[in-house]
Design a protein around this motif. Sequence first.
Motif, PDB file in Angstrom:
ATOM      1  N   GLU A 271       0.392  -0.966  -0.291  1.00 46.89           N
ATOM      2  CA  GLU A 271      -0.105  -0.020   0.419  1.00 46.89           C
ATOM      3  C   GLU A 271       0.589   1.463  -0.108  1.00 46.89           C
ATOM      4  N   LEU A 272       0.790   1.885  -1.115  1.00 41.69           N
ATOM      5  CA  LEU A 272       1.490   3.055  -1.172  1.00 41.69           C
ATOM      6  C   LEU A 272       1.283   4.564  -0.834  1.00 41.69           C
ATOM      7  N   PRO A 273       1.817   5.341  -0.068  1.00 46.57           N
ATOM      8  CA  PRO A 273       0.610   6.430   0.032  1.00 46.57           C
ATOM      9  C   PRO A 273       0.762   7.585  -1.686  1.00 46.57           C
ATOM     10  N   LEU A 274       0.409   7.224  -2.405  1.00 52.36           N
ATOM     11  CA  LEU A 274      -0.089   7.741  -2.908  1.00 52.36           C
ATOM     12  C   LEU A 274      -0.474   8.686  -3.719  1.00 52.36           C
ATOM     13  N   GLY A 275      -1.124   9.931  -2.576  1.00 49.18           N
ATOM     14  CA  GLY A 275      -0.780  11.384  -2.893  1.00 49.18           C
ATOM     15  C   GLY A 275       1.080  11.772  -3.052  1.00 49.18           C
ATOM     16  N   ARG A 276       0.847  11.171  -1.368  1.00 49.06           N
ATOM     17  CA  ARG A 276       3.287  11.591  -1.607  1.00 49.06           C
ATOM     18  C   ARG A 276       3.782  10.930  -3.353  1.00 49.06           C
ATOM     19  N   VAL A 277       3.387   9.971  -3.144  1.00 49.63           N
ATOM     20  CA  VAL A 277       4.095   9.414  -4.381  1.00 49.63           C
ATOM     21  C   VAL A 277       3.725  10.200  -5.708  1.00 49.63           C
TER      22      VAL A 277
ATOM     23  N   LEU B  31       3.489  13.227  -6.335  1.00 48.51           N
ATOM     24  CA  LEU B  31       3.340  14.547  -6.110  1.00 48.51           C
ATOM     25  C   LEU B  31       5.214  14.494  -5.790  1.00 48.51           C
ATOM     26  N   ASP B  32       6.007  13.075  -5.202  1.00 53.82           N
ATOM     27  CA  ASP B  32       7.255  13.640  -5.555  1.00 53.82           C
ATOM     28  C   ASP B  32       7.988  12.616  -7.039  1.00 53.82           C
ATOM     29  N   GLY B  33       6.944  11.827  -7.985  1.00 55.30           N
ATOM     30  CA  GLY B  33       7.009  11.385  -8.488  1.00 55.30           C
ATOM     31  C   GLY B  33       7.660  12.643  -9.862  1.00 55.30           C
ATOM     32  N   ALA B  34       6.091  13.374  -9.592  1.00 53.93           N
ATOM     33  CA  ALA B  34       5.911  14.623 -10.785  1.00 53.93           C
ATOM     34  C   ALA B  34       6.989  16.117 -10.281  1.00 53.93           C
TER      35      ALA B  34
END
Length: 299
Positions: free
Chosen positions: A134-140, A142-145
């Motif tokens: 389960e990944l913190p999608l919001g953080r992922v 944001l960081d990915g962008a």
Amino acid sequence: MSLTLLLVLALSVVIGLSLGVLGGGGSILTVPILVYVAGFEAKEAIAASLFVVGVTSAVSVISHARGGRVMWRTGLIFGAAGMAGAFVGGLLGGHIPGQILLIAFAIMMVATSVAMLRGRKKKNNDAAAPVKHELPLGRVLLDGAVVGLVTGLVGAGGGFLVVPALALLGGLPMSVAVGTSLVVIAMKSFAGLAGYLTTVQLDWGLTLGVTAAAIVGSLIGSKLAGKIPEAALRKAFGWFVLAMGTFVLIQQAPPGLQWPIAAGVAGLTAATAGICWFFISSCPLRNRGRRSTDVPSPA
């Protein structure tokens, strides 16, 4: 075939070696080679580097996937966010003066060299570390962008930004983070390239030649990866990248600031070495000195 072309292709093999052995550093080498050896303009070099690194990473990911070192779901989620950021970065980069892009790239080189010299901290139970599903999608997202934006803008910041992010956010073991990062790097490199191609024309013949040579280097590097001490290679490469970043920064600086920048970097390096020697017990410089003095002299 001209001597310059042979030199460019030979150096392109080094790009692939960097990706194959170190899992990163390809774009850090590609842009200076294309600008100062091949004679590309800054924007063209950045766009070409995105293609070279994207294709080389896509080829390199095959061996990692066969070894079970790729988390596809994590990589695709992070990569999708990175693609959006990289495309925007590529669009912006096409409208920013080349000198500013090269200065930003040089700063990225210096930051990358520091990360390489520090090295990656490996946990003893790295191989057995549990993988989070389960990944913190919001953080992922944001960081990915953000990582994608940096990559698309200056054509750098691949594995040395992606690998730590995947290890921290996704809870991936380092070996899996490296393999998964290649998926992310390929995705965002192609997205950044798409953004640049709206305003930049590439010399596709030379770009494809550099790419082919880099792929050869990456295949050689993957064979050497387990035979050459990674720590020694990473530190040597880190110092080389620091020197290259300083060179690019000096080249792009106004004439009156070139020598102050060179003196500042030299002073900062000396100060860092001094702090390490006198205040850090685990300093490699001090430990190396101790090892050399502790060896008994032959009778």
